[in-house]
Design an enzyme around this catalytic site. Structure first.
Site, mmCIF file in Angstrom:
data_model
loop_
_atom_site.group_PDB
_atom_site.id
_atom_site.type_symbol
_atom_site.label_atom_id
_atom_site.label_comp_id
_atom_site.label_asym_id
_atom_site.label_seq_id
_atom_site.Cartn_x
_atom_site.Cartn_y
_atom_site.Cartn_z
ATOM 1 N N LYS A 38 -11.475 7.972 -1.232
ATOM 2 C CA LYS A 38 -10.590 7.219 -1.627
ATOM 3 C C LYS A 38 -9.659 8.325 -1.915
ATOM 4 O O LYS A 38 -9.073 8.986 -1.429
ATOM 5 C CB LYS A 38 -11.275 7.202 -3.267
ATOM 6 C CG LYS A 38 -10.866 8.290 -4.009
ATOM 7 C CD LYS A 38 -11.462 8.061 -5.170
ATOM 8 C CE LYS A 38 -11.994 9.395 -6.291
ATOM 9 N NZ LYS A 38 -12.374 9.766 -7.486
ATOM 10 N N TYR A 264 22.848 15.525 -7.003
ATOM 11 C CA TYR A 264 23.107 13.945 -8.362
ATOM 12 C C TYR A 264 23.879 14.634 -9.566
ATOM 13 O O TYR A 264 22.924 15.614 -10.374
ATOM 14 C CB TYR A 264 22.204 13.154 -8.207
ATOM 15 C CG TYR A 264 22.420 11.737 -7.222
ATOM 16 C CD1 TYR A 264 23.015 11.355 -6.884
ATOM 17 C CD2 TYR A 264 20.709 11.989 -6.573
ATOM 18 C CE1 TYR A 264 22.940 10.454 -6.316
ATOM 19 C CE2 TYR A 264 20.799 11.495 -5.405
ATOM 20 C CZ TYR A 264 21.706 9.946 -5.652
ATOM 21 O OH TYR A 264 21.546 9.309 -4.106
HETATM 22 C C1 LIG Z 1 -13.781 10.667 -7.381
HETATM 23 C C2 LIG Z 1 -14.667 10.376 -8.117
HETATM 24 C C3 LIG Z 1 -15.883 11.759 -7.673
HETATM 25 C C4 LIG Z 1 -15.243 12.703 -6.672
HETATM 26 O O1 LIG Z 1 -14.742 13.657 -7.834
HETATM 27 P P1 LIG Z 1 -14.797 15.581 -7.303
HETATM 28 O O2 LIG Z 1 -13.459 16.177 -8.304
HETATM 29 O O3 LIG Z 1 -13.177 14.753 -6.645
HETATM 30 O O4 LIG Z 1 -16.016 16.122 -5.780
HETATM 31 C C5 LIG Z 1 -16.988 11.425 -8.068
HETATM 32 N N1 LIG Z 1 -17.130 10.363 -8.228
HETATM 33 C C6 LIG Z 1 -16.932 9.431 -8.749
HETATM 34 C C7 LIG Z 1 -16.870 8.240 -9.544
HETATM 35 C C8 LIG Z 1 -15.163 9.523 -8.834
HETATM 36 O O5 LIG Z 1 -14.801 8.410 -8.932
#
Ligand SMILES: *Cc1c(COP(=O)(O)O)cnc(C)c1O
Length: 368
Positions: A38, A264
């Protein structure tokens, strides 16, 4: 490796392969691997990362939103893709692109069945999420009874997996709570298997849980952060290799004297002869204002150069008074000499937020 001539995020696919194999070696043989890609594969490049992971033999992908899945399909990714946070408005698109929704409530389950039936789908793959204590998304013990009843009445969908998510798998002080979540999931999964008469894939572990709760692998694990080289623990971090290195370049050097100010608000006041380097990267690229005023710094020719004054939208100035460097020299923000965990900590945050926050304006460069 040619030196960076602009801001680039280098993405090392050899490091990705190392991490995939290291995590996989933790699993009981037969346990499947879902790669979480993601948010542009945690800020890297979801297509390049997905292609490499398919080559390495991942069993499944997960993304958060439908558009992320469509992007992968358009790039030719054929592995199954779970949409973790599916929303009813996108259900038709999910089916159109052969993506698999997470159905986490009576509402999403009913709406998806209705659409799948209207389209005369048969056994369309869906995933059921249980809420075991995270209290974000999912069916709980209390409203669970909705599921089997609804499933039995339709042939349009098929549950291919049931899962849950841990709230504190990286924290040993929360071990009891995590074990209770795992226990709760195990009970719900057992009940579901009994009610639907077959066993879908079952999964609850994220990266930290894969290492910390090796007995909770069920039939699949979901790893995101670990693939990119981080695991919420210095000892585990040492076994993984960071995939991303954020590099930039010195655009200009300023020779300053006592009384001069930088940037700035004239926020940095020069106390004596000072050299600053200006780099093409700013808060719009994900290096937030919190890192300014010396809180964090970059590396130039192997030496630490603190950020001076305020972080601008597109530009940052660093102090290179003590560093032998010139215009055009490479600057490393994180990766190499500076672990992203350390850089993130200097801004009071975690690698998850830092690496996913690097804007799409920064060129991605695939290496190895
Ligand atoms: C993002 C996510 C993961 C991955 O978790 P990590 O700690 O990055 O391995 C797994 N399951 C769900 C539901 C997530 O939202």
């Amino acid at each position: 490796m040619p030196k960076a001539e602009e801001s680039v995020l280098e993405i090392d696919l050899n490091a990705l392969a190392h991490n995939f194999k290291t995590i996989k070696s933790q699993l009981t043989p037969g346990v499947k691997f879902m790669s979480v890609i993601k948010a542009y594969a945690y800020g890297n490049d979801s297509v390049a990362i997905a292609q490499k992971l398919e080559e390495l033999g991942t069993d499944y992908f997960a993304v958060a939103y439908t558009e992320e899945g469509i992007r992968l399909r358009k790039a030719g990714i054929t592995s199954p893709i779970l949409i973790l946070h599916s929303q009813p408005v996108n259900f038709p698109k999910i089916i159109e692109h052969c993506l698999e929704p997470n159905l986490y409530s009576a509402r999403t389950l009913e709406l998806f069945i209705r659409i799948a039936e209207k389209q005369k789908q048969k056994d369309y793959p869906v995933h059921i999420k249980f809420n075991t204590g995270m209290n974000r998304l999912g069916f709980t013990e209390v409203n669970y009874y909705n599921i089997p009843e609804k499933i039995k009445k339709t042939s349009a969908i098929k549950i291919v997996s049931a899962f849950s998510h841990l709230a504190a798998s990286e924290n040993w002080r929360e071990r009891e709570f995590t074990l209770s979540q795992i226990h709760n999931f195990s009970n719900l999964a057992t009940q579901l298997v009994k009610d639907i008469d077959y066993e879908p894939l079952l999964h609850i572990c994220n990266t930290s849980a894969i290492f910390n709760y090796p007995k909770a692998g069920f039939s699949m694990v979901r790893s995101g952060l670990g693939l990119y080289g981080f695991a919420n623990d210095p000892k585990l971090n040492a076994r993984l290799k960071p995939v991303g290195t954020l590099k930039t370049v010195i655009s200009q050097i300023q020779e300053l004297e006592k009384g001069d100010t930088v940037g700035y608000g004239r926020a940095f006041k020069v106390k004596g002869p000072t050299r600053t380097a200006t780099v093409p990267l700013g808060h719009a690229d994900g290096i937030k204002r919190i890192y300014g005023h010396g809180k964090a710094g970059f590396f130039v020719n192997g030496k630490y150069a603190p950020i001076v004054g305020k972080v601008c939208m597109d530009i940052i100035m660093i102090d290179v008074t003590q560093i032998d460097c010139k215009e055009g020299d490479e600057v490393i923000v994180f990766g190499g000499p500076q672990h992203a965990t350390r850089f993130a900590a200097a801004g009071g945050t975690i690698p998850y937020e830092l690496i996913t926050g690097i804007s799409q304006r920064v060129t991605r460069k695939i290496i190895n």
